[in-house]
Design a protein around this motif. Structure first.
Motif, short mmCIF file in Angstrom:
data_model
loop_
_atom_site.label_atom_id
_atom_site.label_comp_id
_atom_site.label_asym_id
_atom_site.label_seq_id
_atom_site.Cartn_x
_atom_site.Cartn_y
_atom_site.Cartn_z
N LEU A 96 -8.71 35.45 51.22
CA LEU A 96 -8.15 34.31 50.50
C LEU A 96 -7.35 34.91 49.35
CD1 LEU A 96 -9.83 31.02 49.40
CD2 LEU A 96 -8.51 32.35 47.78
N THR A 97 -6.05 34.70 49.36
CA THR A 97 -5.18 35.22 48.31
C THR A 97 -4.88 34.10 47.32
OG1 THR A 97 -4.17 36.77 49.86
CG2 THR A 97 -2.98 36.37 47.82
N VAL A 98 -5.07 34.40 46.04
CA VAL A 98 -4.75 33.45 44.97
C VAL A 98 -3.46 33.92 44.33
CG1 VAL A 98 -5.50 32.32 42.86
CG2 VAL A 98 -7.19 33.06 44.54
N TYR A 99 -2.45 33.05 44.33
CA TYR A 99 -1.14 33.40 43.81
C TYR A 99 -0.90 32.90 42.38
CZ TYR A 99 -0.16 34.41 48.68
OH TYR A 99 -0.21 34.92 49.95
N HIS A 100 -1.36 31.71 42.10
CA HIS A 100 -0.98 31.11 40.82
C HIS A 100 -1.97 30.00 40.46
CE1 HIS A 100 1.73 29.80 37.65
NE2 HIS A 100 1.69 28.57 38.11
N THR A 101 -2.30 29.92 39.17
CA THR A 101 -3.10 28.83 38.63
C THR A 101 -2.33 28.21 37.49
OG1 THR A 101 -5.14 30.00 39.19
CG2 THR A 101 -5.32 28.20 37.59
N GLU A 102 -2.25 26.89 37.49
CA GLU A 102 -1.49 26.20 36.45
C GLU A 102 -2.17 24.91 36.05
OE1 GLU A 102 3.07 24.70 35.58
OE2 GLU A 102 2.59 25.73 37.43
N VAL A 103 -2.18 24.66 34.74
CA VAL A 103 -2.70 23.41 34.18
C VAL A 103 -1.58 22.83 33.32
CG1 VAL A 103 -4.43 22.39 32.65
CG2 VAL A 103 -5.07 24.26 34.20
N ILE A 104 -1.35 21.51 33.44
CA ILE A 104 -0.28 20.91 32.64
C ILE A 104 -0.61 21.06 31.15
CG2 ILE A 104 0.37 19.31 34.49
CD1 ILE A 104 -0.93 17.06 32.80
N LYS A 137 -18.88 30.33 50.60
CA LYS A 137 -19.35 29.52 51.74
C LYS A 137 -18.67 29.91 53.04
CE LYS A 137 -20.44 25.49 48.96
NZ LYS A 137 -19.95 24.20 48.46
N ASN A 138 -17.45 30.43 52.95
CA ASN A 138 -16.69 30.77 54.15
C ASN A 138 -16.57 32.27 54.37
OD1 ASN A 138 -15.57 28.08 55.25
ND2 ASN A 138 -15.38 27.95 53.03
N ASP A 139 -17.37 33.06 53.64
CA ASP A 139 -17.42 34.51 53.78
C ASP A 139 -16.02 35.14 53.68
OD1 ASP A 139 -18.79 36.92 54.08
OD2 ASP A 139 -18.49 36.93 56.25
N LEU A 140 -15.28 34.74 52.64
CA LEU A 140 -13.93 35.25 52.42
C LEU A 140 -13.91 36.21 51.24
CD1 LEU A 140 -12.02 31.85 52.69
CD2 LEU A 140 -12.18 33.63 54.45
N LYS A 141 -13.02 37.19 51.30
CA LYS A 141 -12.77 38.10 50.18
C LYS A 141 -11.51 37.62 49.47
CE LYS A 141 -16.08 41.10 50.57
NZ LYS A 141 -17.05 41.33 49.52
N VAL A 142 -11.52 37.66 48.14
CA VAL A 142 -10.42 37.15 47.34
C VAL A 142 -9.50 38.28 46.89
CG1 VAL A 142 -9.80 35.93 45.21
CG2 VAL A 142 -11.81 35.21 46.54
N ILE A 143 -8.23 38.10 47.16
CA ILE A 143 -7.18 38.99 46.65
C ILE A 143 -6.54 38.23 45.49
CG2 ILE A 143 -5.02 40.18 47.15
CD1 ILE A 143 -5.97 40.23 50.13
N ASP A 191 -19.00 40.03 44.62
CA ASP A 191 -19.34 39.69 46.00
C ASP A 191 -18.15 39.12 46.77
OD1 ASP A 191 -19.54 37.36 44.33
OD2 ASP A 191 -20.64 36.34 45.93
N ILE A 192 -17.16 38.59 46.07
CA ILE A 192 -16.00 38.01 46.77
C ILE A 192 -14.70 38.73 46.46
CG2 ILE A 192 -16.98 35.69 47.02
CD1 ILE A 192 -15.24 34.87 44.56
N TRP A 193 -14.69 39.58 45.44
CA TRP A 193 -13.45 40.22 44.97
C TRP A 193 -13.08 41.39 45.86
CZ3 TRP A 193 -13.04 43.23 39.72
CH2 TRP A 193 -11.69 43.52 39.46
#
Length: 102
Positions: free
Chosen positions: A37-45, A67-73, A92-94
């Motif tokens: 699971l790749t996270v590209y951007h987080t934004e809050v108004i 829950k979905n046994d994914l590694k985060v990029i 554990d997820i990184w």
């Protein structure tokens, strides 16, 4: 009423969205490919900054990954900073090998 949900397309791209009523206050843009699971951007108004919305998005993404046994990029600067600041919460997820960590 607060609402946090994942919207995911058939191609694996999507986002976690934080809404209050019908107003979108924040989002985290992601994609899923295989077991990553790749996270590209987080934004809050701007009007909603300082209310912990980015942290709520991060927590939802982390829970989903576990829950979905994914590694985060973490390509998103916010997520990467949180992972580095609190590695005990996210090792554990990184998928930290992508950053030169051992």
């Amino acid at each position: 009423m607060e609402n946090l949900q994942l919207q995911l397309g058939d191609n694996g791209s999507g986002h976690f969205i934080f809404k209050e009523g019908d107003e979108k206050l924040g989002e985290m843009i992601i994609s899923i490919s295989g077991k990553d699971l790749t996270v590209y951007h987080t934004e809050v108004i701007p009007e909603a900054e300082g209310r912990g919305i980015a942290k709520k998005l991060l927590n939802e993404m982390a829970d989903y990954s576990r829950k979905n046994d994914l590694k985060v990029i973490a390509l998103c600067p916010y997520v990467l900073a949180q992972f580095k600041r609190h590695p005990e919460q996210y090792l554990d997820i990184w998928e930290y090998k992508n950053y030169g960590y051992k």
